[in-house]
Enzyme design. Structure first.
Site, mmCIF file in Angstrom:
data_model
loop_
_atom_site.group_PDB
_atom_site.id
_atom_site.type_symbol
_atom_site.label_atom_id
_atom_site.label_comp_id
_atom_site.label_asym_id
_atom_site.label_seq_id
_atom_site.Cartn_x
_atom_site.Cartn_y
_atom_site.Cartn_z
ATOM 1 N N HIS A 1 1.369 2.004 -3.295
ATOM 2 C CA HIS A 1 0.344 2.826 -3.939
ATOM 3 C C HIS A 1 0.770 4.280 -4.016
ATOM 4 C CE1 HIS A 1 -3.098 -0.236 -2.969
ATOM 5 N NE2 HIS A 1 -2.195 -0.696 -3.808
ATOM 6 N N ASP B 1 0.871 -1.179 0.000
ATOM 7 C CA ASP B 1 0.000 0.000 0.000
ATOM 8 C C ASP B 1 0.902 1.222 0.000
ATOM 9 O OD1 ASP B 1 -2.181 1.799 0.305
ATOM 10 O OD2 ASP B 1 -3.316 0.287 1.369
#
Length: 524
Positions: free
Chosen positions: A291, A257
């Site tokens: 991300h 993430d």
């Protein structure tokens, strides 16, 4: 005489042994632990408690493999892993009970104990050259099992416990899907309401959830660590939340993430505590898979302010610098400085400031629920092979305010898009886009475009495109390469556009005027 010398030496050695035995270092192998991979949670926790009773100390892990459940840190405790030490955490969820007060994605609740957990303590340290493995796959698989079920599943004992211990917990309706799972994975490290934290040198891998997650803490230093959480859900790297005086440096991060994220609580729960994250420095870090490289939000309801990000490399992240929120979150993000950044292979935006993260587009009255982005300044950024140079998306009732970009050079597919913003300046910014305009600005006012341009101007496409823009100064521009259209302007609300000190000899069409543009909108 020889006997006397031998006695002196023996006394000296005995004295050294006594000193080493009482200097605060506890070798876990001498405290009932083992380095053969056999679970020794109680021995490690007993050593922590023993050191704590003596005023503090260091729990030392020599080379070898260790297995443990959740550990609770006390004041003045150091966990030190020698080179060659591998500390693994159990895959048995029972080893993270009982539930404790913690924060999950910006909401205070009771749930699994974080792997390293500290509450209301000070002077805690994790250091060394060893590896700490969260063995998160068991947690990831349980989330997948719950989320992918096609029929309702019978609740597990953990879900039943969560429901019993969190009665009356309110969250906004949009978060219902997450709450309905009633399964909240623990962070790898969560210090809650602590101060004076140091994490240095070690490698963290395979976190069940967020990795380094101080909450409501003061004076946090994370330096020289590596984090590897490959192919895993929501395994952010470093997430300070509602913390003050945070220093992050010299870290290497590749996760499932965001690499580094700054937060301060979600929605009403975040505003209830009202604790901003402020005085944060991030420097000399490399980010690979993730991300986002450095992200602010989306849980920022307590506010985020006074942040500096410098001397970092992002290579292969989905986004570079990302600041995100949405209507309903509230909170102010302000006084942010980003400088000296290199990016490459960015799959989405190199830079994005968006107030449309996860909610609808209906205009709302300005209240405590209205998020605010202002006073954000970025400079000295180089980016190549990016999908989109940048995006600024404000909301009608609260445009993004006072943003500057200086000395930036980007090569990518698309350029910058600015929508619903005010007081935005580009100085010495070159965007070499292969699709569309390098600068698209709409529904915004008070804009400066100073020495901007593109080395890859596209035939029939303007370098600068304006739509419903007012009070703009376009100056000091000199396209070196042949350029078909420099500016295209349209929109009935476009006005007070001033072109000054531009050398446009290499431009075929200086200004392309749209049908809705007022004849007096542009002054040359």
């Amino acid at each position: 005489m020889k006997i006397k010398n031998i006695l002196i030496i023996l006394c000296f050695i005995t004295g050294l042994n006594t000193a080493f035995a009482n200097d605060g270092w506890l070798n876990i192998l001498n405290e009932g632990g083992n380095n053969k991979g056999i679970k020794c949670t109680q021995a490690i926790q007993n050593a922590i408690e023993k050191a704590s009773k003596n005023g503090g100390g260091t729990i030392f892990f020599p080379a070898g493999e260790y297995l443990t459940g959740a550990l609770t840190l006390r004041s003045n405790i150091t966990i030190h892993l020698d080179s060659g030490a591998l500390l693994k955490f159990s895959e048995n969820f029972d080893d993270f009970l009982p539930y404790v007060e913690m924060r999950y994605e910006g909401i205070v609740m009771k749930s699994f104990q974080p792997l390293f957990y500290a509450k209301d303590v000070e002077n805690i340290t994790i250091t060394g050259r060893g590896i700490i493995d969260g063995q998160g796959k068991a947690w990831w698989n349980e989330v997948y099992r719950i989320e992918t079920a096609k029929e309702p599943l019978p609740p597990t004992k953990y879900q039943t416990m969560w429901e019993e211990q969190n009665k009356g917990l309110y969250t906004e309706p949009y978060y219902k899907r997450t709450v309905d799972k009633k399964f909240f994975r623990p962070s790898f490290f969560q210090a809650y309401n602590c101060k004076n934290i140091l994490i240095e040198g070690v490698t963290f891998q395979n976190s069940p959830f967020w990795t380094i997650n101080p909450e409501f803490c003061d004076n946090v230093t994370v330096t020289g660590i590596s984090i590897f959480n490959p192919h895993s859900p929501n395994t952010d790297g470093i997430n300070p939340s509602s913390c003050t005086n945070v220093h992050i440096s010299n870290c290497h991060i590749s996760v499932g993430d965001d690499c580094i994220t700054i937060k301060s609580g979600r929605d009403g729960d975040g505003r209830k505590y009202g604790k901003a994250t402020e005085n944060v420095t991030i420097t000399n870090c490399t980010m690979l898979s993730g991300h986002g490289g450095v992200v602010i939000g989306s849980e920022m309801s307590g506010g985020i302010k006074k942040i500096t990000i410098s001397n970092c490399v992002f290579d292969g992240t989905d986004r570079g610098i990302r600041i995100k929120s949405a209507r309903g979150r509230g909170g102010v993000v302000e006084d942010i400085r980003v400088d000296n950044i290199v990016m490459k292979n960015i799959k989405e935006e190199a830079i994005v400031l968006s107030l449309f993260y996860d909610k609808g587009t209906t205009v709302e009255p300005v209240t405590e629920k209205t998020p605010i982005f202002r006073n954000i300044h970025m400079s000295n950024i180089t980016a190549s092979n990016v999908n989109k140079a940048g995006q600024i998306l404000g909301i009608t009732e609260m445009p993004i305010q006072n943003i500057t970009f200086s000395n930036i050079n980007m090569d990518g597919k698309e350029g910058f898009t600015v929508s619903t913003a005010t007081d935005v300046e580009f100085h010495d910014v070159k965007v070499n886009a292969t699709v569309g305009s390098s600068f698209k600005i709409s529904d915004s006012k008070n804009i400066i475009l100073d020495n901007v341009g593109s080395s890859t101007a596209i035939k029939g496409i303007p370098v600068i495109k304006l739509d419903n823009v007012s009070n703009a100064l376009i100056n000091n521009n000199f396209p070196f390469n042949p350029t078909d259209i420099f500016i295209e302007a349209d929109g009935k609300d476009t006005k007070n556009i001033f072109l000054k000190n531009n050398v446009l000899n290499n431009v075929t069409t200086k200004i392309k005027k749209g049908a809705s543009l007022d004849k007096k909108a542009i002054t040359e």
